[in-house]
Design a protein around this motif. Structure first.
Motif, short mmCIF file in Angstrom:
data_model
loop_
_atom_site.label_atom_id
_atom_site.label_comp_id
_atom_site.label_asym_id
_atom_site.label_seq_id
_atom_site.Cartn_x
_atom_site.Cartn_y
_atom_site.Cartn_z
N GLY A 168 0.83 -1.20 0.00
CA GLY A 168 0.00 0.00 0.00
C GLY A 168 0.85 1.23 0.00
N PRO A 169 0.34 2.35 0.33
CA PRO A 169 -0.89 2.54 1.08
C PRO A 169 -2.14 2.35 0.22
CG PRO A 169 0.08 4.66 0.63
CD PRO A 169 1.03 3.61 0.10
N TRP A 170 -3.14 1.79 0.84
CA TRP A 170 -4.39 1.53 0.15
C TRP A 170 -5.47 1.31 1.17
CZ3 TRP A 170 -7.49 -2.79 0.50
CH2 TRP A 170 -8.51 -2.89 -0.44
N PRO A 171 -6.62 1.80 1.07
CA PRO A 171 -7.02 2.93 0.22
C PRO A 171 -6.58 4.26 0.83
CG PRO A 171 -8.89 2.23 1.53
CD PRO A 171 -7.74 1.30 1.86
N THR A 172 -6.80 5.32 0.08
CA THR A 172 -6.48 6.66 0.59
C THR A 172 -7.77 7.34 1.04
OG1 THR A 172 -6.68 7.70 -1.58
CG2 THR A 172 -4.50 6.89 -0.95
N TYR A 173 -7.62 8.27 1.96
CA TYR A 173 -8.77 8.93 2.56
C TYR A 173 -8.74 10.45 2.38
CZ TYR A 173 -9.50 4.38 4.57
OH TYR A 173 -9.71 3.04 4.72
N SER A 174 -7.78 10.98 1.63
CA SER A 174 -7.64 12.43 1.49
C SER A 174 -8.85 13.09 0.85
CB SER A 174 -6.37 12.77 0.72
OG SER A 174 -6.37 12.18 -0.55
N GLN A 175 -9.60 12.35 0.05
CA GLN A 175 -10.77 12.93 -0.59
C GLN A 175 -11.88 13.26 0.41
OE1 GLN A 175 -9.68 9.80 -1.06
NE2 GLN A 175 -11.38 8.37 -1.26
N PHE A 176 -11.75 12.77 1.65
CA PHE A 176 -12.77 13.00 2.68
C PHE A 176 -12.40 14.11 3.65
CE2 PHE A 176 -13.13 8.41 1.62
CZ PHE A 176 -14.37 8.48 0.99
N LYS A 177 -11.26 14.78 3.46
CA LYS A 177 -10.81 15.77 4.44
C LYS A 177 -11.74 16.96 4.54
CE LYS A 177 -7.52 17.80 1.24
NZ LYS A 177 -6.11 17.90 0.93
N GLY A 178 -12.60 17.19 3.57
CA GLY A 178 -13.53 18.31 3.61
C GLY A 178 -14.81 18.02 4.40
N LEU A 179 -14.98 16.77 4.83
CA LEU A 179 -16.18 16.42 5.61
C LEU A 179 -16.08 17.00 7.02
CD1 LEU A 179 -16.63 12.66 4.66
CD2 LEU A 179 -17.97 14.61 3.84
N PRO A 180 -17.21 17.13 7.70
CA PRO A 180 -17.17 17.58 9.10
C PRO A 180 -16.32 16.62 9.93
CG PRO A 180 -19.42 17.65 8.26
CD PRO A 180 -18.58 16.96 7.22
N GLU A 181 -15.72 17.14 11.01
CA GLU A 181 -14.80 16.37 11.83
C GLU A 181 -15.40 15.06 12.34
OE1 GLU A 181 -11.73 16.83 15.58
OE2 GLU A 181 -13.20 18.42 15.22
N ARG A 182 -16.65 15.10 12.76
CA ARG A 182 -17.28 13.89 13.28
C ARG A 182 -17.28 12.77 12.24
NH1 ARG A 182 -21.72 10.83 13.93
NH2 ARG A 182 -22.55 10.40 15.99
N GLU A 183 -17.62 13.10 11.00
CA GLU A 183 -17.64 12.09 9.94
C GLU A 183 -16.23 11.58 9.63
OE1 GLU A 183 -19.60 14.75 9.94
OE2 GLU A 183 -21.59 13.87 9.78
N ARG A 184 -15.23 12.48 9.71
CA ARG A 184 -13.85 12.04 9.47
C ARG A 184 -13.40 11.06 10.55
NH1 ARG A 184 -10.69 17.07 9.52
NH2 ARG A 184 -12.58 18.07 10.24
N TRP A 185 -13.82 11.27 11.81
CA TRP A 185 -13.48 10.32 12.88
C TRP A 185 -14.17 8.98 12.65
CZ3 TRP A 185 -9.56 10.28 16.02
CH2 TRP A 185 -8.93 11.48 16.35
#
Length: 76
Positions: free
Chosen positions: A22-39
């Protein structure tokens, strides 16, 4: 079957474990979500990794590297 992308890099592994590079999968596309959803996504990422490991897979990325990468990608 064991595969690595760099034969000179010795990876510790259990006998017969398949290494997932990896790394796999990546999560950078979600950094714009509210903090709670990112957690929530972070928790899901850890659970998914654990499920793969319980099935006998071994990640080429150490757990510490995984945590650093995912938290950086999610900006948490």
């Amino acid at each position: 079957m064991t595969t690595t992308t760099n034969p000179s890099q010795a990876l510790p592994q259990r006998a017969g474990a398949t290494i997932i590079n990896g790394p796999w999968p990546t999560y950078s596309q979600f950094k714009g979500l509210p903090e709670r959803e990112r957690w929530v996504l972070y928790g899901s990422a850890k659970a998914y990794r654990e499920a793969l490991e319980l099935q006998g897979f071994q990640m080429a990325e150490s757990y510490d590297q995984f945590v650093r990468r995912v938290t950086a990608e999610l900006e948490i």
